[in-house]
Design a protein around this motif. Structure first.
Motif, PDB file in Angstrom:
ATOM      1  N   LEU A 118      -5.056  -8.563  -4.406  1.00 16.50           N
ATOM      2  CA  LEU A 118      -4.358  -7.765  -3.398  1.00 16.50           C
ATOM      3  C   LEU A 118      -4.099  -6.332  -3.857  1.00 16.50           C
ATOM      4  N   THR A 119      -4.441  -6.030  -5.099  1.00 15.25           N
ATOM      5  CA  THR A 119      -3.970  -4.781  -5.692  1.00 15.25           C
ATOM      6  C   THR A 119      -4.968  -3.642  -5.559  1.00 15.25           C
ATOM      7  N   LEU A 120      -4.470  -2.446  -5.836  1.00 16.36           N
ATOM      8  CA  LEU A 120      -5.341  -1.293  -6.024  1.00 16.36           C
ATOM      9  C   LEU A 120      -6.324  -1.592  -7.153  1.00 16.36           C
ATOM     10  N   LEU A 132       0.132  -2.919  -4.524  1.00 14.22           N
ATOM     11  CA  LEU A 132      -0.684  -3.625  -3.550  1.00 14.22           C
ATOM     12  C   LEU A 132      -1.443  -2.597  -2.717  1.00 14.22           C
ATOM     13  N   CYS A 133      -2.651  -2.935  -2.300  1.00 12.53           N
ATOM     14  CA  CYS A 133      -3.459  -1.976  -1.556  1.00 12.53           C
ATOM     15  C   CYS A 133      -3.267  -2.137  -0.058  1.00 12.53           C
ATOM     16  N   PRO A 134      -2.836  -1.097   0.636  1.00 11.55           N
ATOM     17  CA  PRO A 134      -2.611  -1.208   2.085  1.00 11.55           C
ATOM     18  C   PRO A 134      -3.893  -1.251   2.901  1.00 11.55           C
ATOM     19  N   VAL A 139      -2.321  -7.611   2.840  1.00 12.74           N
ATOM     20  CA  VAL A 139      -1.184  -6.755   2.487  1.00 12.74           C
ATOM     21  C   VAL A 139      -0.586  -6.137   3.747  1.00 12.74           C
ATOM     22  N   GLN A 140      -1.426  -5.704   4.659  1.00 13.19           N
ATOM     23  CA  GLN A 140      -0.926  -5.165   5.918  1.00 13.19           C
ATOM     24  C   GLN A 140      -0.092  -6.197   6.669  1.00 13.19           C
ATOM     25  N   THR A 163       6.902   3.496  -0.495  1.00  9.29           N
ATOM     26  CA  THR A 163       5.592   3.021  -0.977  1.00  9.29           C
ATOM     27  C   THR A 163       4.922   2.057  -0.006  1.00  9.29           C
ATOM     28  N   PHE A 164       4.986   2.341   1.260  1.00  9.25           N
ATOM     29  CA  PHE A 164       4.126   1.678   2.236  1.00  9.25           C
ATOM     30  C   PHE A 164       2.858   2.525   2.327  1.00  9.25           C
ATOM     31  N   ASP A 165       2.178   2.668   1.190  1.00 13.15           N
ATOM     32  CA  ASP A 165       1.068   3.609   1.056  1.00 13.15           C
ATOM     33  C   ASP A 165       0.295   3.285  -0.220  1.00 13.15           C
ATOM     34  N   TYR A 166      -0.533   4.250  -0.663  1.00 14.54           N
ATOM     35  CA  TYR A 166      -1.369   4.049  -1.843  1.00 14.54           C
ATOM     36  C   TYR A 166      -0.659   4.512  -3.108  1.00 14.54           C
ATOM     37  N   PHE A 167       0.587   4.172  -3.205  1.00 22.24           N
ATOM     38  CA  PHE A 167       1.441   4.457  -4.365  1.00 22.24           C
ATOM     39  C   PHE A 167       1.617   5.966  -4.554  1.00 22.24           C
ATOM     40  N   TYR A 168       1.901   6.397  -5.761  1.00 25.80           N
ATOM     41  CA  TYR A 168       2.368   7.761  -5.996  1.00 25.80           C
ATOM     42  C   TYR A 168       1.255   8.748  -6.377  1.00 25.80           C
ATOM     43  N   GLY A 169       0.009   8.469  -5.967  1.00 21.63           N
ATOM     44  CA  GLY A 169      -1.057   9.395  -6.288  1.00 21.63           C
ATOM     45  C   GLY A 169      -1.415   9.391  -7.757  1.00 21.63           C
TER      46      GLY A 169
END
Length: 386
Positions: A118-120, A132-134, A139-140, A163-169
């Protein structure tokens, strides 16, 4: 101007909800942004009457309902069979405070360790278990079920998304990161750019040469690690020279906009907000977030104006306002280490944001700030009665 404060459930329960409400009333604070689903953490608690530190894996602070499909939040172990959210909802109802849900989404190392699928995934094929990868439909579904559950179970005024996104860049987000290579912002961003099956499929559907993008990211990260490339080169400049990767990055904004439309439909009883600006409001795209594209799905943004001066805080706010697509922008303030060290600066930041038009400020964080820092908030808010 409204005033809120972020808080952990253990601080409210250890100190007593009514006691905390009385203290916040003295400060001029009328809202609590309560951590309901949160990442792994150790907190230092300078005025907590029961403890000085609290450890937690990524956890929910409520007992999840039955509506989850596949991925379910894991209740905090210290809470046991109790439901801290339920207790706080009951006790806060007799106070002046409005309750909001502070909800962390994709930053969940507990679920990431359990379900690396489920992860990046880094360009090198590493599972980045902190995020987790949106792009992943599972995950969605989890994120949608989470906000639906929270919206249904408590009378929240707002549900605020972190962090309902691709984390902190960045490709680093573990609790004890260890690296002695100078990757710079560019290398950290590229190492965290997700190449999981779903991200690659979305990009391929958009006509992008995915393997070329991935190989370019790999060789650039490795070149930075070996000292063969300039770690100070800006991400934007590098992407201008590598259009395949730039196009790959852009696909994520469409994916996130689609997901936020689903989240917006899932929340019916509360306002929906989204936290921006963890790496600067002008770099929200590094999280996959196009604020204008998300504008129809949220009711407000909160920009993290965790700055050390009035000028810098106002600049962050104004930048977010320009990017917001006419969505109201609230502001977060950190009146303590490592940003602010005195009452005067706290007052200047609050005054600056108020004069810039911020309708609401949230202060970070009730349990983490020493008592004298809470007094700084009280002093800064005395000219802004609720």
């Amino acid at each position: 101007m409204q005033a809120a404060i972020w808080a952990y459930p253990w601080d409210l329960l250890d100190e007593g909800v009514e006691t905390v409400a009385d203290r916040l009333g003295e400060m001029g604070v009328t809202e609590v942004n309560l951590a309901t689903n949160y990442h792994s953490v150790q907190t230092f608690l300078p005025h907590n009457p029961e403890r000085r530190t609290f450890f937690a894996h990524a956890s929910s602070y409520f007992q999840p309902g039955d509506g989850y499909d596949g991925i379910t939040p894991v209740p905090n172990e210290t809470m046991g069979e109790d439901d801290w959210l339920e207790r706080i909802v009951e006790e806060i109802a007799d106070t002046h405070l409005t309750l909001n849900s502070w909800t962390v989404g994709c930053h969940n190392s507990r679920l990431g360790m359990k379900r690396p699928d489920l992860t990046l995934e880094s360009p090198h094929g590493d599972s980045l278990v902190f995020g987790l990868c949106p792009s992943n439909p599972a995950v969605q579904s989890y994120l949608t079920n989470l906000v639906e559950d929270l919206d249904a179970r408590a009378p929240f005024e707002r549900i605020e998304l972190e962090t309902f996104d691709y984390f902190y860049g960045t490709g680093f987000g573990w609790h004890h990161d260890k690296y002695h290579t100078r990757l710079g912002t560019l290398g950290e961003f590229l190492f965290g750019l997700c190449f999981c099956d779903h991200c690659r499929s979305n990009a391929a559907d958009a006509g992008i040469d995915v393997e070329r993008a991935r190989e370019t990211c790999r060789t650039t990260v490795d070149g930075l690690a070996e000292g063969n490339l300039d770690p100070e080169r800006s991400v934007e400049e590098w992407l201008d020279g590598h259009p395949t990767v730039a196009d790959y990055v852009d696909v994520r904004t469409d994916t996130l906009a689609d997901m936020f439309r689903t989240l917006g439909d899932a929340v019916t009883d509360a306002e929906l907000g989204y936290y921006v600006g963890f790496v600067g409001a002008d770099r929200s795209w590094m999280h996959g977030a196009d604020l204008e594209a998300l504008a129809d799905s949220v009711d407000f943004y909160t920009v993290m104006a965790y700055e050390s001066s009035r000028e810098a805080a106002v600049e962050q706010y104004q930048t977010a306002l320009k990017l917001s697509g006419d969505v109201p922008v609230h502001a977060g303030v950190l009146p303590g280490h490592p940003s602010v060290y005195d009452s005067q600066t706290t007052r200047e930041i609050v005054d600056g944001l108020a004069e810039a038009g911020a309708p609401r400020l949230s202060f970070y964080n009730y349990g983490l700030l020493p008592e004298h820092n809470l007094t700084w908030i009280e002093n800064a808010l005395e000219t802004y009665p609720n």
